[in-house]
Design a protein around this motif. Structure first.
Motif, short mmCIF file in Angstrom:
data_model
loop_
_atom_site.label_atom_id
_atom_site.label_comp_id
_atom_site.label_asym_id
_atom_site.label_seq_id
_atom_site.Cartn_x
_atom_site.Cartn_y
_atom_site.Cartn_z
N ASP A 181 -17.20 25.91 19.31
CA ASP A 181 -17.09 26.17 20.75
C ASP A 181 -15.66 26.59 21.08
OD1 ASP A 181 -15.42 23.88 21.59
OD2 ASP A 181 -17.18 22.67 21.17
N SER A 182 -15.43 27.03 22.31
CA SER A 182 -14.15 27.59 22.69
C SER A 182 -13.19 26.57 23.28
CB SER A 182 -14.36 28.72 23.70
OG SER A 182 -15.04 28.24 24.84
N TYR A 183 -13.53 25.29 23.26
CA TYR A 183 -12.70 24.27 23.90
C TYR A 183 -12.09 23.30 22.90
CZ TYR A 183 -14.87 26.08 28.13
OH TYR A 183 -15.30 26.91 29.12
N THR A 184 -12.88 22.56 22.21
CA THR A 184 -12.34 21.52 21.32
C THR A 184 -12.72 21.70 19.86
OG1 THR A 184 -14.27 20.11 21.74
CG2 THR A 184 -12.36 19.82 23.18
N ASP A 185 -13.79 22.41 19.58
CA ASP A 185 -14.27 22.54 18.20
C ASP A 185 -13.98 23.94 17.69
OD1 ASP A 185 -15.71 22.39 15.76
OD2 ASP A 185 -17.05 20.89 16.64
N ASN A 215 -13.42 31.62 18.77
CA ASN A 215 -13.25 30.17 18.77
C ASN A 215 -12.44 29.67 17.57
OD1 ASN A 215 -14.91 30.34 21.01
ND2 ASN A 215 -16.75 29.77 19.87
N LYS A 217 -8.12 28.96 16.04
CA LYS A 217 -6.73 28.72 16.43
C LYS A 217 -5.78 29.82 15.97
CE LYS A 217 -6.96 23.64 16.54
NZ LYS A 217 -6.38 22.39 15.98
#
Length: 227
Positions: A181-185, A215, A217
């Motif tokens: 996902d695009s927030y935490t994972d 998604n 880093k």
């Protein structure tokens, strides 16, 4: 299963030139530390450009990911040849995949159907000195050479993906690498270096991309041909 040296282990490669006993002992220790390598031909794969290797390569991947061998990152080795493939190979653990160079070791996908891919994984993956090709597509089938993220429930935290001297031609997409996902994972790192990835699709259809990334880093795109 065969214990071989991976191309990324420069120290081990240097030690192969040592013929005296001390050098040989170091070589054997290093081989065990850096994981086991599974030659796909030991599982029935044939790089003759005609045999369907889907089952043989899947069996090799399954063996490499067996609990007996997973404490150190295992590798799949493709000796020079063209390995035809009629269906996706699902990689059940983090793996290194390498060959004898992208002009020599070629995985060739023969099945043109919707959403087909050559390799699918939900784990970290390194591919070095290898090519994944298909006959150039003229329609949008959503086909890809390599995908990460086919299982929506699989976490991507900390995962890394490296493609070095990796070539691909003919697919709608070269690499599809997507974190959960695009927030935490998010996956941690993607490196695409010294690669030649060329895609095909119907004229006027712009859904085709050599890289489809979401998604993550960190992404490093270095010295590549991406068309």
């Amino acid at each position: 299963m065969t214990c071989r040296l991976t191309p990324s282990t420069i120290l081990i490669r240097a030690l192969t030139t040592m013929l005296h006993r001390a050098g040989l002992c170091l070589l054997l220790v290093s081989c065990s530390l850096f994981g086991r390598t599974f030659d796909v031909t030991d599982y029935g794969a044939l790089g003759n450009g005609s045999f369907d290797n889907a089952t043989a390569i899947q069996n090799a991947a399954n063996s490499a990911c067996a609990p007996t061998y997973t404490p150190t990152l295992p590798s799949l080795y493709f000796p020079g040849g063209q390995y035809n493939l009629s269906n996706v190979v699902t990689l059940p653990c983090a793996l290194n995949i390498f060959g004898d160079g992208p002009q020599a070791s070629i995985i060739f996908h023969t099945n043109h159907s919707a959403a087909q891919k050559a390799f699918a994984t939900d784990f970290s993956l390194t591919m070095i000195d290898i090519a994944v090709n298909t006959t150039p597509l003229s329609t949008d089938l959503g086909m890809a050479a390599v995908t990460r993220g086919s299982n929506p429930a699989a976490t991507s935290v900390g995962q890394t993906f490296r493609f070095i001297r990796f070539n691909s031609t003919g697919f709608n997409f070269g690499l599809i690498i997507s974190g959960k996902d695009s927030y935490t994972d998010l996956f941690d790192t993607l490196v695409v270096e010294d690669c030649d990835i060329r895609t095909n699709t119907a004229t006027g259809n712009n859904v085709s991309n050599p890289l489809n990334i979401a998604n993550g880093k960190k992404v490093w795109i270095l010295n590549d041909t991406l068309i």
